[in-house]
Motif scaffolding. Structure first.
Motif, PDB file in Angstrom:
ATOM      1  N   VAL A   1      14.951  57.006 -13.717  1.00  0.00           N
ATOM      2  CA  VAL A   1      14.508  56.175 -14.836  1.00  0.00           C
ATOM      3  C   VAL A   1      14.664  56.925 -16.153  1.00  0.00           C
ATOM      4  CG1 VAL A   1      12.515  55.042 -15.890  1.00  0.00           C
ATOM      5  CG2 VAL A   1      12.932  54.799 -13.432  1.00  0.00           C
ATOM      6  N   ASP A   2      14.295  58.194 -16.162  1.00  0.00           N
ATOM      7  CA  ASP A   2      14.446  59.014 -17.364  1.00  0.00           C
ATOM      8  C   ASP A   2      15.506  60.081 -17.105  1.00  0.00           C
ATOM      9  OD1 ASP A   2      12.361  57.925 -19.180  1.00  0.00           O
ATOM     10  OD2 ASP A   2      11.040  58.483 -17.530  1.00  0.00           O
ATOM     11  N   PHE A   3      16.744  59.765 -17.470  1.00  0.00           N
ATOM     12  CA  PHE A   3      17.862  60.694 -17.278  1.00  0.00           C
ATOM     13  C   PHE A   3      17.857  61.740 -18.382  1.00  0.00           C
ATOM     14  CE2 PHE A   3      22.299  61.902 -18.142  1.00  0.00           C
ATOM     15  CZ  PHE A   3      22.621  62.461 -16.914  1.00  0.00           C
ATOM     16  N   ASP A   4      17.963  62.991 -17.990  1.00  0.00           N
ATOM     17  CA  ASP A   4      17.925  64.100 -18.939  1.00  0.00           C
ATOM     18  C   ASP A   4      19.344  64.409 -19.414  1.00  0.00           C
ATOM     19  OD1 ASP A   4      17.199  66.220 -20.489  1.00  0.00           O
ATOM     20  OD2 ASP A   4      16.970  67.636 -18.826  1.00  0.00           O
TER      21      ASP A   4
ATOM     22  N   ASP B   1      22.776  62.781 -22.311  1.00  0.00           N
ATOM     23  CA  ASP B   1      23.353  61.609 -22.958  1.00  0.00           C
ATOM     24  C   ASP B   1      24.361  60.937 -22.028  1.00  0.00           C
ATOM     25  OD1 ASP B   1      25.639  63.206 -23.024  1.00  0.00           O
ATOM     26  OD2 ASP B   1      25.488  63.628 -25.171  1.00  0.00           O
ATOM     27  N   GLU B   2      25.037  59.913 -22.537  1.00  0.00           N
ATOM     28  CA  GLU B   2      25.974  59.160 -21.702  1.00  0.00           C
ATOM     29  C   GLU B   2      27.155  60.020 -21.273  1.00  0.00           C
ATOM     30  OE1 GLU B   2      27.256  55.417 -19.890  1.00  0.00           O
ATOM     31  OE2 GLU B   2      25.424  56.531 -20.322  1.00  0.00           O
ATOM     32  N   ILE B   3      27.583  60.939 -22.117  1.00  0.00           N
ATOM     33  CA  ILE B   3      28.679  61.831 -21.740  1.00  0.00           C
ATOM     34  C   ILE B   3      28.251  62.731 -20.591  1.00  0.00           C
ATOM     35  CG2 ILE B   3      30.192  63.685 -22.517  1.00  0.00           C
ATOM     36  CD1 ILE B   3      30.186  62.466 -25.277  1.00  0.00           C
ATOM     37  N   ASP B   4      27.015  63.251 -20.668  1.00  0.00           N
ATOM     38  CA  ASP B   4      26.497  64.079 -19.578  1.00  0.00           C
ATOM     39  C   ASP B   4      26.493  63.310 -18.266  1.00  0.00           C
ATOM     40  OD1 ASP B   4      25.943  66.307 -21.217  1.00  0.00           O
ATOM     41  OD2 ASP B   4      24.016  65.461 -21.808  1.00  0.00           O
ATOM     42  N   PHE B   5      26.039  62.063 -18.327  1.00  0.00           N
ATOM     43  CA  PHE B   5      25.941  61.267 -17.112  1.00  0.00           C
ATOM     44  C   PHE B   5      27.315  61.018 -16.514  1.00  0.00           C
ATOM     45  CE2 PHE B   5      26.189  57.221 -14.883  1.00  0.00           C
ATOM     46  CZ  PHE B   5      25.241  57.416 -13.885  1.00  0.00           C
ATOM     47  N   LEU B   6      28.245  60.529 -17.317  1.00  0.00           N
ATOM     48  CA  LEU B   6      29.564  60.175 -16.792  1.00  0.00           C
ATOM     49  C   LEU B   6      30.354  61.411 -16.355  1.00  0.00           C
ATOM     50  CD1 LEU B   6      30.572  57.358 -19.299  1.00  0.00           C
ATOM     51  CD2 LEU B   6      29.958  57.110 -16.886  1.00  0.00           C
ATOM     52  N   ALA B   7      30.188  62.502 -17.083  1.00  0.00           N
ATOM     53  CA  ALA B   7      30.883  63.735 -16.693  1.00  0.00           C
ATOM     54  C   ALA B   7      30.403  64.194 -15.327  1.00  0.00           C
ATOM     55  CB  ALA B   7      30.660  64.821 -17.746  1.00  0.00           C
ATOM     56  N   GLY B   8      29.077  64.100 -15.099  1.00  0.00           N
ATOM     57  CA  GLY B   8      28.530  64.493 -13.805  1.00  0.00           C
ATOM     58  C   GLY B   8      28.809  63.494 -12.712  1.00  0.00           C
TER      59      GLY B   8
ATOM     60  N   GLY C   1      20.006  51.445 -28.653  1.00  0.00           N
ATOM     61  CA  GLY C   1      19.490  52.685 -28.086  1.00  0.00           C
ATOM     62  C   GLY C   1      18.095  52.570 -27.520  1.00  0.00           C
ATOM     63  N   LYS C   2      17.698  51.379 -27.109  1.00  0.00           N
ATOM     64  CA  LYS C   2      16.362  51.193 -26.530  1.00  0.00           C
ATOM     65  C   LYS C   2      16.370  51.522 -25.036  1.00  0.00           C
ATOM     66  CE  LYS C   2      14.740  47.650 -29.778  1.00  0.00           C
ATOM     67  NZ  LYS C   2      13.579  48.420 -30.284  1.00  0.00           N
ATOM     68  N   HIS C   3      15.203  51.884 -24.515  1.00  0.00           N
ATOM     69  CA  HIS C   3      15.058  52.188 -23.095  1.00  0.00           C
ATOM     70  C   HIS C   3      14.843  50.877 -22.330  1.00  0.00           C
ATOM     71  CE1 HIS C   3      14.049  54.329 -19.456  1.00  0.00           C
ATOM     72  NE2 HIS C   3      14.133  55.502 -20.074  1.00  0.00           N
ATOM     73  N   VAL C   4      15.632  50.659 -21.257  1.00  0.00           N
ATOM     74  CA  VAL C   4      15.506  49.414 -20.492  1.00  0.00           C
ATOM     75  C   VAL C   4      15.156  49.695 -19.023  1.00  0.00           C
ATOM     76  CG1 VAL C   4      17.099  48.184 -22.011  1.00  0.00           C
ATOM     77  CG2 VAL C   4      17.990  49.292 -19.947  1.00  0.00           C
ATOM     78  N   GLY C   5      14.549  50.858 -18.776  1.00  0.00           N
ATOM     79  CA  GLY C   5      14.204  51.193 -17.405  1.00  0.00           C
ATOM     80  C   GLY C   5      12.716  51.266 -17.132  1.00  0.00           C
ATOM     81  N   ARG C   6      11.915  51.392 -18.187  1.00  0.00           N
ATOM     82  CA  ARG C   6      10.469  51.524 -18.037  1.00  0.00           C
ATOM     83  C   ARG C   6       9.779  50.178 -18.226  1.00  0.00           C
ATOM     84  NH1 ARG C   6      11.209  56.655 -21.548  1.00  0.00           N
ATOM     85  NH2 ARG C   6      10.995  55.169 -23.267  1.00  0.00           N
ATOM     86  N   VAL C   7       8.705  49.984 -17.482  1.00  0.00           N
ATOM     87  CA  VAL C   7       7.998  48.707 -17.510  1.00  0.00           C
ATOM     88  C   VAL C   7       7.497  48.377 -18.919  1.00  0.00           C
ATOM     89  CG1 VAL C   7       5.938  47.475 -16.715  1.00  0.00           C
ATOM     90  CG2 VAL C   7       7.342  48.738 -15.075  1.00  0.00           C
ATOM     91  N   ASP C   8       6.895  49.344 -19.612  1.00  0.00           N
ATOM     92  CA  ASP C   8       6.354  49.072 -20.944  1.00  0.00           C
ATOM     93  C   ASP C   8       7.440  48.565 -21.890  1.00  0.00           C
ATOM     94  OD1 ASP C   8       3.861  49.819 -20.128  1.00  0.00           O
ATOM     95  OD2 ASP C   8       3.864  51.779 -21.118  1.00  0.00           O
TER      96      ASP C   8
END
Length: 233
Positions: A62-65, A67-74, A142-149
């Motif tokens: 839910v909270d990825f540590d 950015d998008e480049i980090d995620f896609l690179a990994g 840039g809003k968070h769409v994974g947390r309930v709140d």
């Protein structure tokens, strides 16, 4: 004889997509532009659109540590420079569809709760509004769409009751609906999104241009009307 439009059922468009899929938002906007174009036809096709759940990366926290480049690179094992070029390309395609992507602001997250929210919104007749709000929040704001709140706040913006939405998400009331969509995707052999199923029989893969949707809808509607006319003779 003149045939009344009501004698023909709307063309169904079932869309499998993920909130975190950049091509899904582009495909959604291209479809909408195609629908707007055929809406001005003298005998405009009647269309019913339904969104279905597909998780591209269900193992994402839910909270990825990062950015998008980090995620896609990994996730894809690609060099950061290549990922940046890919994102720049997607940003350019999105701009042509009228969307301003901000990958520099994007907060990568798990999307299962967002899919549950979409099913809750569907039950309240606000699925289309919720789909648009979630995708805009994710890709352009840039809003968070994974947390309930955060999801409850976005839901309230489209007219959903905040307390009822929170209960639906915290109880995972619609998780089975999400899983049913995913099972149907597997049954259809869908491996990537966006994927459009037209009238339950024609599959369109990827973010096709608006013209592609215009052509399919006009052809199908003409076939429908022709079949109705033949049966009325």
């Amino acid at each position: 004889m003149r045939l009344d439009m009501n004698v023909t059922e709307p063309i169904s468009i079932d869309i499998w997509s993920d909130i975190a899929c950049p091509w899904c938002y582009i495909g959604k906007r291209n479809l909408e532009n195609g629908l707007a174009a055929v809406a001005s036809d003298e005998d405009a096709p009647q269309v019913s659109v339904t969104f279905h759940s597909f998780e591209l990366s269900p193992d994402t926290p839910v909270d990825f540590d990062g950015d998008e480049i980090d995620f896609l690179a990994g996730h894809k094992g690609m060099p950061r420079e290549q990922v940046q070029q890919m994102l720049d390309n997607v940003t350019g395609v999105a701009a042509k569809a009228g969307l301003e992507y901000r990958f520099d602001l994007l907060q990568h997250t798990n999307t299962v709760k967002a899919h549950e929210l979409l099913h809750h919104a569907k039950a309240k007749g606000l699925q289309h509004e919720m789909e648009e709000r979630l995708m805009s929040a994710y890709f352009t704001e840039g809003k968070h769409v994974g947390r309930v709140d955060d999801l409850v706040e976005l839901a309230a913006e489209v007219g959903l009751d905040a307390a009822e939405t929170r209960e639906a998400l915290e109880s995972a009331r619609h998780l089975d609906d999400v899983r049913a969509d995913q099972a149907q995707a597997r049954a259809y052999g869908i491996q990537g999104v966006p994927f459009f199923v037209i009238d339950g029989q024609y599959g369109i893969s990827g973010a096709q241009p608006a013209e592609a949707f215009e052509n399919v809808l006009r052809d199908l509607w003409a076939q429908r009307r022709g079949a109705v006319a033949a049966s009325a003779e």
